[in-house]
Design an enzyme around this catalytic site. Structure first.
Site, PDB file in Angstrom:
ATOM      1  N   HIS A  59       0.812  -1.208   0.000  1.00  0.00           N
ATOM      2  CA  HIS A  59       0.000   0.000   0.000  1.00  0.00           C
ATOM      3  C   HIS A  59       0.852   1.268   0.000  1.00  0.00           C
ATOM      4  O   HIS A  59       0.570   2.218  -0.714  1.00  0.00           O
ATOM      5  CB  HIS A  59      -0.926  -0.020   1.217  1.00  0.00           C
ATOM      6  CG  HIS A  59      -1.777   1.191   1.348  1.00  0.00           C
ATOM      7  ND1 HIS A  59      -2.855   1.430   0.521  1.00  0.00           N
ATOM      8  CD2 HIS A  59      -1.694   2.252   2.184  1.00  0.00           C
ATOM      9  CE1 HIS A  59      -3.403   2.577   0.855  1.00  0.00           C
ATOM     10  NE2 HIS A  59      -2.713   3.102   1.857  1.00  0.00           N
ATOM     11  N   HIS A 110     -10.366   2.888  -0.396  1.00  0.00           N
ATOM     12  CA  HIS A 110     -10.399   2.396   0.980  1.00  0.00           C
ATOM     13  C   HIS A 110     -11.233   1.125   0.955  1.00  0.00           C
ATOM     14  O   HIS A 110     -12.221   1.005   1.679  1.00  0.00           O
ATOM     15  CB  HIS A 110     -10.968   3.455   1.926  1.00  0.00           C
ATOM     16  CG  HIS A 110     -10.246   3.525   3.236  1.00  0.00           C
ATOM     17  ND1 HIS A 110     -10.838   3.911   4.409  1.00  0.00           N
ATOM     18  CD2 HIS A 110      -8.978   3.242   3.546  1.00  0.00           C
ATOM     19  CE1 HIS A 110      -9.951   3.877   5.387  1.00  0.00           C
ATOM     20  NE2 HIS A 110      -8.812   3.461   4.892  1.00  0.00           N
ATOM     21  N   SER A 333      -4.728   6.775  13.639  1.00  0.00           N
ATOM     22  CA  SER A 333      -5.757   7.696  14.112  1.00  0.00           C
ATOM     23  C   SER A 333      -5.968   8.772  13.061  1.00  0.00           C
ATOM     24  O   SER A 333      -5.015   9.274  12.462  1.00  0.00           O
ATOM     25  CB  SER A 333      -5.316   8.352  15.420  1.00  0.00           C
ATOM     26  OG  SER A 333      -5.387   7.423  16.459  1.00  0.00           O
TER      27      SER A 333
END
Ligand SMILES: Nc1ncnc2c1ncn2[C@@H]1O[C@H](COP(=O)(O)OP(=O)(O)O)[C@@H](O)[C@H]1O
Ligand SMILES: [Mg+2]
Lengths: 762, 79, 224, 79
Positions: A59, A110, A333
């Site tokens: 990725h 995603h 996060s």
């Protein structure tokens, strides 16, 4: 966990060279791990291992695609580059749209998270792409969401689609970004592998362009936005369970979900805060935190800059207790950004963050070495050359092989499939096609998205492309469309990618905008499958060659591999996004007919008998085989020139491009969107089935006022663009009449077109 | 008929923007001394006596809560 | 030039649009910051749409405690015209300037569509430019737009003509009596879920029917 | 530090579209015997021992719940 004995420092690593490390669980191969040891001249610390493993993942490192993606750059000429202010390699591509305005745009995937936890996966997908756009110095102005799901009637599709649509809407609506387009496609290959691609457009003055560089020794590195927690740590949690002191204290977190939860309110505030920081001119470099969190942001910023960086990792504001340095580095996060600021501007920076209630912490400094050094309570836990983390990851030349079934697939054409022959059968087919899930109105989805916020949406769904006004004073704006027909790509990935490009390009031109630049999102199966790598290579070549022919550059994109179930890959799905510019949005061309009564309907382009990979073969016969439609990019370019000229001279009152479902679909949509009837006559002696349902590329349906008809058709003839008069707009009728075939009441068509998704998903 | 309560909460390690918004607002409203706030969902179900605990557990797990990001507790209460 | 304030809370989204509508109507839009207890000399206030503070607890629940709202409540008591749009309507309800509350849409989805409304009361400070009973087309975009109140409150609103806007052509969110907007007893404070500020120009909205609200209040300011 | 739980529920006479949706969906998922479902919010607060019951009541009434449409219950729980 914060007690010193448990921390794997560089010193500790040096003194325990033989200590076993869980690199395989983190996804690193034996030789990759050895390379890290060679680079460092020792074993990596736990924190370094965490960093390398995420940054060298497929990725982040593009290790399987890199050698192919180079072709985009190689095939971009100087001329194509003329309007490109930033290209591949930056957070997002940037183009000059004139009048001192620059626009940045990009698509990202995603996919996997959106299958695991559809709402949050989609929400954070939108959040991530928006931060990419912000990191260029731009104000995000619109989003689009190309979506793909398994069969519309499969039970799991309902779960995934509900969550994904709510997530895209929940995040985007709360952020205040109009959603101006996207795609919605159902195909069995996406069951278990839904595709959530999210695109964002941003605008800025040319001089405000920001690039992600950490330069200037002594400059401060500031982390701002949300606190850092345990979200998205997934793979790295094996480090927590791999106890350096034989203690089991980390075991409670062995199975952290790799899901991140989005907080759109924090992101909205972060956007406004960033824009104020840019306005005040106090940002030297800026980087968003996305996949790989701080590992990525610190190494990329340092790698792209001219010095090194020191980061005091223990200063990072945390949301969870007892996080290890490796966890802090790997946390994904959301809603965080990192800026490089001169010492003199730190106070001003902090003041603006305080105004917006954004937590900001000075966590590092640009140094004059060439190392990235990260300390944890004064102990060195990372000491690496940043380029080796961020830019010099492994590169694979994966084996490539044309799929064994490719020839058989292409030989199995649609010629022998049963076709409708009587008018009644054609009538029934029109209704069946219009109400099939891929062709039915997407309103059930798009109604959940705010398309109005900020008051600059000139065109949004349903329209061939979304259009957004950038400059209120002059009316300058941009249009964007994303497209891809995975079935065409399966039959021929090279041509399929060009067809996707052609369609997006045409969609932009159909609204009156001039296509300017391209982004893409390459969704494919496993790169370890040579057949998939062949599809990928072909698609990249096709897209790059196509862009060169059209003279518009690829400015960026994204690759998502491993979209497959067992050994079966998804349809190769290179989603292509084209951005266009329009100098005055008031001359936009709408999709629906009927603004003026009695307009003539003209079909531009040529219709051939082309049914390989068509929606008809799919819906009626569940068939996929043969050759996709031919692509003629010269023709697409000519078509675009005619449409833009027609828009400029006010000769076109509505236009709609022909794609999935062919002419029948285009005519029905033009009527329903415009709430106006029409009469259509097919060319004499032609086969009505072919005329109505063939999916030949390079065609657009236009409505032209009577008074402009001669001027417009003469222009087409003079430029060599085939055209045919195929009907008239008939506001009185309340129906669509296809001569010698059937007449449909608009209500009947609307029920067929709009009833499908609510019936499936309400 | 029995009354059943199901409380569904975001897992401790999962971000809870809702609870956080409340926690941040309280001091501004003049309330001090509140450390942390987490916000979840509270369901009250009227249930036939025929419905057993296993079924309730299943309903909570597959439907009322999302096990990927949430914890939940099922309680029978007298009415 | 009349000055109309437009409040921005963290998470407010449609403030630029509200300000644009004010400007289109020929007045000066003055931006008001949530944290400042200062109305900067404006003669009327618009509380725009969005998701103030994320609206995570309950729409408008946090915003109503903002310092600027204390000033708005005080000014409204003295007769200053206040318009709440969408989240602004929710905030005015939470702040007690308008009765009732807005809850989750009956269909549970966010709904963005062009919505027909009937002007049920053309004598409020924000609707005098319309004909009584006129139908206007403006965007609706909200997830929590279902108006509810105690029965006695609804009866009172209906009886006193304080239902200012009503949905026509279908109820999009389950709102009681198809209520889209209500007013205070003196007709100076109005709240509605649909977005008139997004219907000021056919280029970017479904119509320009929404401008009438701002033009109405400007009339009332000049008259005052 | 004490743990305080506040449950906020739509008043019985007020429409509860979320609870309704759950109740309607359960039979479709093969769960029978569930009469009615109501959905509200569940808050968990960490509270200093200095915070008294009156303050908690105030927080719930003025902030966590909207008394026009919601009922609420405040409970201190041991931790
Ligand atoms: N997931 C989505 N999000 C937003 N808009 C969408 C989505 N899916 C489809 N749309 C919009 O719906 C309209 C019709 O879609 P489609 O028929 O695929 O258009 P086209 O064939 O011109 O590409 C377009 O305006 C498209 O942008
Ligand atoms: Mg199109």
């Amino acid at each position: 966990m914060t007690t010193t004995e448990l921390i794997d420092t560089v010193g500790h690593a040096e003194s325990t060279p033989e200590q076993a490390q869980p690199y395989r669980e983190l996804g690193l191969k034996d030789d990759e791990y050895q390379r890290i040891r060679d680079i460092l001249g020792r074993r990596p610390t736990a924190a370094e291992l965490a960093m390398y493993s995420v940054m060298w993942s497929e990725h982040c490192s593009y290790k399987s695609s890199k050698v192919h993606l180079r072709y985009f750059g190689e095939s971009t000429t100087e001329e194509m580059r003329a309007k490109m202010l930033a290209g591949i390699g930056e957070n997002a591509g940037v183009v000059d749209i004139g009048d001192g305005w620059a626009v940045t745009f990009k698509v990202e995937s995603h996919n996997h998270p959106s299958y695991i936890e559809p709402y949050q996966g989609a929400a954070t997908g939108v959040g991530g792409i928006v931060r990419d756009i912000m990191a260029m110095g731009a104000r995000p102005v619109a989003v689009l969401d190309p979506l793909r799901f398994g069969p519309a009637d499969a039970p799991d599709t309902r779960r995934v689609l509900h969550g994904v649509v709510a997530g895209v809407g929940g995040y985007g609506n709360c952020l205040g970004l109009p959603n101006i387009g996207g795609e919605l496609v159902f195909d069995p290959s996406y069951a278990g592998n839904p595709l959530l691609n999210a695109a964002c457009i941003g605008a800025m003055r040319v001089e405000d362009l920001h690039l992600a560089h950490a330069s200037g020794t002594g400059n401060k590195v500031i982390l701002f936005g949300a606190r850092t927690g345990l979200d998205g740590i997934g793979g790295v949690s094996v480090l927590a369970s791999d106890t350096f002191s034989g203690d089991e204290s980390g075991s409670g977190r062995k199975k952290l979900p790799s899901v991140q939860v989005g907080d759109p309110f924090t992101e909205k505030v972060l956007i406004e805060c960033c824009l104020e920081l840019y306005r005040e001119g106090i940002v030297v470099g800026i980087q968003d935190l996305g996949g790989a969190g701080l590992s990525c942001a610190t190494s990329e910023l340092a790698s792209a800059g001219d010095g090194g960086m020191h980061v005091w990792l223990d200063r990072v504001p945390l949301r969870a207790t007892g996080m290890s340095p490796a966890e802090v580095l790997s946390s994904e996060s959301q809603e965080r950004m990192m800026a490089v600021v001169t010492p003199a501007n730190v106070d001003a920076f902090m003041r603006i963050c305080a105004k917006w209630d954004v937590i900001a912490t000075e966590i590092g400094e640009v140094t004059d070495g060439d190392r990235l050094v990260i300390t944890w309570h004064d102990q060195v836990v990372v000491d690496v050359p940043p380029r080796t983390v961020a830019h010099e990851g492994p590169v694979y030349h994966r084996p490539i092989e044309r799929p064994a079934d490719q020839d058989a697939l292409r030989a199995n054409g649609p010629e022998s499939l049963a076709r409708p022959s009587t008018p009644d059968e054609l009538r029934e087919l029109v209704l069946r096609m219009v109400s099939s899930p891929n062709l039915a109105s997407k309103r059930w989805v798009t109604e959940q998205y705010d398309r109005y916020v900020r008051g600059n949406s000139v065109l949004a769904q349903p329209a061939d492309s979304g259009m957004i006004r950038i400059d209120e004073r002059t009316g300058r704006g941009v249009a964007m469309s994303t497209d891809c027909n995975g079935r065409f790509c399966r039959l021929d990935p090279y041509t399929g990618a060009q067809l996707a490009l052609a369609e997006a390009y045409r969609n932009v031109a159909t609204t009156g905008a001039t296509p300017l630049a391209v982004t893409n999102c390459m969704n494919f199966g496993s790169p370890e499958d040579p057949a998939v790598m062949w599809q990928f290579e072909q698609a990249v070549k096709g897209l790059a060659d196509g862009c060169r022919e059209l003279g518009i550059p690829v400015t960026g994109g994204n690759v998502s591999f491993y979209n497959q179930t067992g050994s079966t890959a998804i349809l190769p799905t290179p989603v292509v996004g084209v951005l266009g510019v329009i100098d005055d949005v008031t001359r936009r061309i709408p999709t629906g007919i009927g603004a003026e009564a009695g307009d003539t309907l003209l079909l531009l382009g040529d219709t051939h008998e082309e049914f390989g990979g068509s929606e008809w073969a799919h819906v009626v016969h569940g068939h996929l085989g043969g050759l996709p439609p031919k692509v003629d990019l010269d023709r697409e370019r000519l078509l675009a020139e005619v449409l833009v000229a027609g828009s400029r001279d006010g000769m076109i009152s509505a236009a709609h491009d022909l794609s999935d479902g062919g002419l029948a679909q285009a005519v029905v949509e033009s009527c329903l969107i415009g709430e106006t009837g029409a009469r259509v006559f097919l060319p004499e002696g032609s086969d009505p089935f072919v005329q109505l349902f063939s999916e030949s590329a390079g065609r657009v349906l236009v409505a032209v006022p009577r008074s402009e008809e001669l001027r417009f058709t003469e222009m087409c003839t003079a430029r060599g663009l085939p055209w045919a008069r195929i009907g008239v707009v008939d506001p009185e009728a309340g129906s669509l009449e296809i001569q010698d075939v059937a007449t449909f009441g608009l209500d009947e068509l609307r029920e067929a077109w709009e009833g499908t998704l609510p019936a499936l998903f309400d | 008929m029995a009354r059943v309560v199901v409380d569904v909460m975001p897992k401790p390690e999962i971000l809870d923007p809702q609870g956080q918004a409340v926690a941040n607002a309280l001091p501004r409203l003049g309330f001090s001394g509140i450390g942390s706030v987490r916000q979840g969902k509270h369901f009250e179900l009227e249930v036939d006596d025929s419905v057993d605990d296993a079924t309730l557990a299943k309903i909570a797990e597959t439907f009322l809560a999302n096990p990927v990001v949430e914890d939940w507790v099922v309680r029978r209460v007298e009415s | 030039m009349s000055k109309i304030g437009v409040i921005t809370f963290p998470g407010t989204l449609d403030d630029v649009d509200a300000a644009r509508a004010v400007t289109y109507a020929g007045a000066e839009a003055v931006s008001l910051w949530h944290a400042d207890a200062d109305l900067r000399g404006v003669e009327a206030v618009v509380v725009p749409g969005g998701f103030s503070y994320g609206d995570y607890l309950r729409c408008g629940a946090i915003a109503r405690f903002a310092p600027v709202m204390t000033e708005v409540v005080a000014a409204a008591a003295k007769g200053m015209p206040v318009l709440g749009i969408c989240n602004g309507f929710q905030i005015l309800c939470e702040a007690g300037l308008l009765p009732g509350v807005l809850i989750r849409n009956q269909g549970l989805h966010f709904v963005c569509r062009d919505q027909w409304l009937r002007v049920e009361n053309a004598s409020s400070a924000w609707t005098s430019r319309y004909e009584q009973g006129a139908e206007i087309l403006v965007p609706l975009k909200s997830g929590e737009g279902c108006y509810v109140a105690e029965k006695s409150t609804v009866d009172e609103l209906e009886g006193e003509g304080r239902v200012v806007f009503r949905y026509v052509g279908g109820n999009p969110n389950g709102s009681t009596n198809d209520i889209a907007g209500v007013s205070s007893a003196n007709g100076r404070v109005v709240g509605l879920m649909p977005h008139p500020e997004h219907a000021i120009d056919a280029l970017t909205g479904p119509s320009d029917d929404g401008l009438g609200l701002i033009l109405s209040v400007l009339d009332s300011l000049v008259a005052a």
